[in-house]
Design a protein around this motif. Sequence first.
Motif, PDB file in Angstrom:
ATOM      1  N   VAL A 104      31.378   8.169  18.907  1.00 39.04           N
ATOM      2  CA  VAL A 104      31.907   9.525  18.462  1.00 39.04           C
ATOM      3  C   VAL A 104      32.526  10.191  19.541  1.00 39.04           C
ATOM      4  CG1 VAL A 104      31.154  11.864  17.724  1.00 39.04           C
ATOM      5  CG2 VAL A 104      30.233   9.768  16.599  1.00 39.04           C
ATOM      6  N   ASN A 105      32.148   9.936  20.688  1.00 37.89           N
ATOM      7  CA  ASN A 105      32.931  10.446  22.239  1.00 37.89           C
ATOM      8  C   ASN A 105      34.291  10.245  22.209  1.00 37.89           C
ATOM      9  OD1 ASN A 105      30.595  11.617  22.953  1.00 37.89           O
ATOM     10  ND2 ASN A 105      30.088  10.086  24.403  1.00 37.89           N
ATOM     11  N   GLU A 106      34.548   9.103  21.647  1.00 37.33           N
ATOM     12  CA  GLU A 106      36.153   8.615  21.831  1.00 37.33           C
ATOM     13  C   GLU A 106      36.953   9.266  20.791  1.00 37.33           C
ATOM     14  OE1 GLU A 106      36.809   4.427  22.028  1.00 37.33           O
ATOM     15  OE2 GLU A 106      34.875   4.145  22.837  1.00 37.33           O
ATOM     16  N   VAL A 107      36.552  10.037  19.660  1.00 37.19           N
ATOM     17  CA  VAL A 107      37.332  10.646  18.965  1.00 37.19           C
ATOM     18  C   VAL A 107      38.279  11.587  19.490  1.00 37.19           C
ATOM     19  CG1 VAL A 107      37.440  11.757  16.640  1.00 37.19           C
ATOM     20  CG2 VAL A 107      35.835   9.858  16.939  1.00 37.19           C
ATOM     21  N   ALA A 108      39.562  11.283  19.314  1.00 33.82           N
ATOM     22  CA  ALA A 108      40.491  12.421  20.129  1.00 33.82           C
ATOM     23  C   ALA A 108      40.641  13.623  19.445  1.00 33.82           C
ATOM     24  CB  ALA A 108      41.815  11.714  20.049  1.00 33.82           C
ATOM     25  N   HIS A 109      40.695  14.677  20.219  1.00 36.39           N
ATOM     26  CA  HIS A 109      41.047  16.068  19.967  1.00 36.39           C
ATOM     27  C   HIS A 109      40.018  16.875  18.985  1.00 36.39           C
ATOM     28  CE1 HIS A 109      43.834  19.193  19.402  1.00 36.39           C
ATOM     29  NE2 HIS A 109      44.016  18.838  18.177  1.00 36.39           N
ATOM     30  N   GLN A 110      39.262  16.193  18.315  1.00 36.21           N
ATOM     31  CA  GLN A 110      38.385  17.059  17.465  1.00 36.21           C
ATOM     32  C   GLN A 110      37.191  17.559  18.242  1.00 36.21           C
ATOM     33  OE1 GLN A 110      40.374  17.403  14.908  1.00 36.21           O
ATOM     34  NE2 GLN A 110      41.452  15.657  14.465  1.00 36.21           N
ATOM     35  N   GLU A 111      37.194  18.456  19.036  1.00 35.89           N
ATOM     36  CA  GLU A 111      36.204  18.765  19.947  1.00 35.89           C
ATOM     37  C   GLU A 111      35.054  19.376  19.160  1.00 35.89           C
ATOM     38  OE1 GLU A 111      39.163  20.043  20.673  1.00 35.89           O
ATOM     39  OE2 GLU A 111      40.073  18.844  22.321  1.00 35.89           O
TER      40      GLU A 111
ATOM     41  N   LEU B 169      57.986   9.466  18.990  1.00 34.18           N
ATOM     42  CA  LEU B 169      56.959   9.047  18.337  1.00 34.18           C
ATOM     43  C   LEU B 169      56.127  10.327  17.818  1.00 34.18           C
ATOM     44  CD1 LEU B 169      55.922   6.313  17.780  1.00 34.18           C
ATOM     45  CD2 LEU B 169      54.459   6.382  19.592  1.00 34.18           C
ATOM     46  N   GLY B 170      56.052  11.326  18.708  1.00 41.78           N
ATOM     47  CA  GLY B 170      55.196  12.708  18.114  1.00 41.78           C
ATOM     48  C   GLY B 170      56.244  13.140  17.192  1.00 41.78           C
ATOM     49  N   LYS B 171      57.363  13.083  16.994  1.00 37.98           N
ATOM     50  CA  LYS B 171      58.200  13.844  16.072  1.00 37.98           C
ATOM     51  C   LYS B 171      58.152  13.108  14.783  1.00 37.98           C
ATOM     52  CE  LYS B 171      62.798  14.990  15.859  1.00 37.98           C
ATOM     53  NZ  LYS B 171      64.200  14.588  16.401  1.00 37.98           N
ATOM     54  N   VAL B 172      58.138  11.781  14.916  1.00 39.04           N
ATOM     55  CA  VAL B 172      58.165  11.011  13.424  1.00 39.04           C
ATOM     56  C   VAL B 172      56.576  10.794  12.936  1.00 39.04           C
ATOM     57  CG1 VAL B 172      60.291   9.575  13.801  1.00 39.04           C
ATOM     58  CG2 VAL B 172      57.782   8.698  14.550  1.00 39.04           C
ATOM     59  N   SER B 173      55.677  11.024  13.582  1.00 37.50           N
ATOM     60  CA  SER B 173      54.573  10.866  13.144  1.00 37.50           C
ATOM     61  C   SER B 173      53.818  12.226  12.466  1.00 37.50           C
ATOM     62  CB  SER B 173      53.260  10.303  14.124  1.00 37.50           C
ATOM     63  OG  SER B 173      53.213  11.321  15.004  1.00 37.50           O
ATOM     64  N   GLY B 174      54.520  13.423  13.145  1.00 41.60           N
ATOM     65  CA  GLY B 174      54.053  14.455  12.698  1.00 41.60           C
ATOM     66  C   GLY B 174      52.388  14.962  12.859  1.00 41.60           C
TER      67      GLY B 174
ATOM     68  N   GLY C 126      49.925  16.554  23.129  1.00 42.91           N
ATOM     69  CA  GLY C 126      49.405  15.812  24.378  1.00 42.91           C
ATOM     70  C   GLY C 126      48.285  15.018  24.151  1.00 42.91           C
ATOM     71  N   ILE C 127      47.312  15.071  23.186  1.00 42.69           N
ATOM     72  CA  ILE C 127      46.235  14.401  22.839  1.00 42.69           C
ATOM     73  C   ILE C 127      46.848  12.982  22.431  1.00 42.69           C
ATOM     74  CG2 ILE C 127      44.297  13.916  21.381  1.00 42.69           C
ATOM     75  CD1 ILE C 127      43.758  16.277  23.127  1.00 42.69           C
ATOM     76  N   MET C 128      47.627  13.233  21.540  1.00 43.85           N
ATOM     77  CA  MET C 128      48.269  11.849  21.006  1.00 43.85           C
ATOM     78  C   MET C 128      48.990  11.242  21.930  1.00 43.85           C
ATOM     79  SD  MET C 128      51.170  11.192  17.850  1.00 43.85           S
ATOM     80  CE  MET C 128      50.282  11.876  16.667  1.00 43.85           C
ATOM     81  N   SER C 129      49.814  11.571  22.960  1.00 44.37           N
ATOM     82  CA  SER C 129      50.538  10.978  23.981  1.00 44.37           C
ATOM     83  C   SER C 129      49.382  10.261  24.885  1.00 44.37           C
ATOM     84  CB  SER C 129      51.440  11.654  24.882  1.00 44.37           C
ATOM     85  OG  SER C 129      50.890  12.780  24.998  1.00 44.37           O
TER      86      SER C 129
ATOM     87  N   PRO D 269      45.431  18.274  12.814  1.00 44.70           N
ATOM     88  CA  PRO D 269      46.286  17.348  13.186  1.00 44.70           C
ATOM     89  C   PRO D 269      46.599  17.154  14.699  1.00 44.70           C
ATOM     90  CG  PRO D 269      47.358  18.662  11.434  1.00 44.70           C
ATOM     91  CD  PRO D 269      45.981  19.163  11.929  1.00 44.70           C
ATOM     92  N   LEU D 270      46.821  16.019  15.210  1.00 48.51           N
ATOM     93  CA  LEU D 270      46.890  15.952  16.526  1.00 48.51           C
ATOM     94  C   LEU D 270      48.185  16.548  17.239  1.00 48.51           C
ATOM     95  CD1 LEU D 270      45.114  13.459  15.208  1.00 48.51           C
ATOM     96  CD2 LEU D 270      44.876  12.605  17.662  1.00 48.51           C
TER      97      LEU D 270
END
Lengths: 354, 329
Positions: B17-24, B197-202, B172-175, B168-169
């Motif tokens: 669970v720790n590794e899950v990005a961005h969803q503090e 990449l950030g732009k196309v993925s939204g 910063g987090i996504m990169s 949505p991520l």
Amino acid sequence: MLWVDKYRPRQLDDLIIHQDIGDSLKKLVSTGDCPHLLFYGPPGAGKKTLIIGLLREIYGAPVEKIKVETKPWKIELPNRNIEIELTTVQSNYHVEMNPSDVGNQDRYIVQEVIKDMCRNRPLELKGQRGYKVLLLNEVDRLSREAQHSLRRTMEKYSATCRLVFSCSNVSKVIDPLRSRCLCVRVPGPTGAEVQQVLQHVADKENLQLPDALRQRVVQMSERNLRRALLSLETCRVTQYPFTDNQPVQLPDWEMYIQEIASFILQEQSPKRLYEVRGKLYELLVNCLPAELIMRTLAVQLSRKVDDELRHKTIELAAFYEHRLQEGQKAIYHLEAFVAKFMSEYKSWSIAVLG
Amino acid sequence: MAHFAQPWVDKYRPKSVNEVAHQEEVVHTLQKALESSNLPHLLFYGPPGTGKTSTALAMARQLYGPDLAKARVKELNASDERGINVVREKIKAFAATSVGQPVAGYPCPPFKLLILDEADAMTQDAQNALRRTMEAHSKVTRFIFICNYVSRIIEPLASRCAKFRFRPLHGGIMSARISHICTEEGVELQEGAMETLGKVSGGDLRKAITTLQSAVRLKGLKVHPQTLLDVSGAVPESVTQGLLQACRVRTVSTVQAAITDAIADGWGAQQLLLEFQAGLLKDATLKDDQRAKICTVLAEADKCLVDGADEFLQLLHVASVAQQAICSA
């Protein structure tokens, strides 16, 4: 054999058009691992040809040994059992099917049949890849539920199975599926490319193809290669040697719709509407998709009216075609479109001509 | 073995669970719950690719370890039949069984997990049938619902769960996540690739990773922004500019030809509309009321496309309205 099939490239190396896509696919296979794929593009652009080439590239020549099988699948649901008949085309390495054929029961095909096929790992024969390919045609015609059902299946069994989709209307494929696939856009061939292919086929058949005729076939084809080749073959059958001013025949349904269009423009009355209905039924019972009828009819009608009315025609066609998708019976919506168009046309001609 | 290579999306799925990005907040709460081995029923919702399924699976793994997970966790998703009868029989049966012996080394709380993925695809009846089951067996079973649209979950179910929204991520987090994968796989991102990449993925991490992997497979380890654009199926600006240009001409046939060409090139209609809108907003020569008119019809057309309407006719309609709006001024 029809020329369309006879001269279909069997390998990615033989491609005449879309060579860039072919090269990319080859690279993809050479890395030893291939993602789920979604090919999209207009009809007659070469999606199927690319897929066949891809399979050949992955598995080599034995993949061409195919058998067609129609087999009833017994599916046990908690409260009833149903039987669905499904035709599959399969080799030892891949299975091809058209799950939208079974209509609103397609969900069960995905949940039972496809899942079952995905789950079984292929036999580890020498020289064989560790996965098999499941080829689904016309995914855009699958129902929402069926598409949702594919989501986890694609992830869960990705070790043993690759799904390859082909569709023409990519908007109808839900986002979650698209985000799981490598999407390959297959554009329709440009006029020059169609010409090139026609010339290629003509050379192989030892035909003298006059420039003017070739131009006309290209123009009629609407960037659809299959259509171009078929009409070339029709020309060959009707008259050879070719002459410069030889007519290129439209498909008969298209001529029929043209007829309906001029029929509508001649007179706008309930009686005429009744006659048009009969003609529309004629098209429908010949299994012409309703949206195709609507689209062609709208284009034909708008070709013959003035600009102001064209905007209106387009608006009506878009509106009623949407209704048609929501509704059950196509004829109502087609007829509603015709009726509405008649009324618009009538009031316009009264206003202009008095 | 090379040909068993997994998609990166699966390979780099968070293991804990720790590794899950961005969803503090989600992670924080779940962490607490994991420590105390006490868990409420859960409802995860949010847009695709934000880590809902990953979190649920990671949690199951952390709670039970790989061996016990098979017995204690049941995952049902839209690929399984989930009508009311399944709820009445299968789910109830699973929920009612008591738990076995714990395994050393994992918390192994005394309950099972039932993960209902893509729960918004369940029928209302099936959801209703779950209500009492959830309460009656809450001692031995915890439910986790996962869905994109929380509004499709009936209120009685939602009120029985602790709700977590997955956001949505952002960039910063996504990169951070992407560059982690890049170093692991030896991928070299060229300048501007990360932004693209950030732009196309939204904000959809799965889409970002899939796009990246596809690009790498097609063009090798050096990733150029243009490759990413090609792979993602985004419509290039030149196409939409061409469309806008056609709308400025007063004849309908020009527009029709432009649309016919765009369709024959295989561009997806929804993508095309999105880019068309962006082009529209950038265009300084248009007045606000013209834009408003066009945007209204864009929205309608998008809805129609979702309903499965014909691409050609919808696009043509949008273009025809756009032409009227632009030329009438």
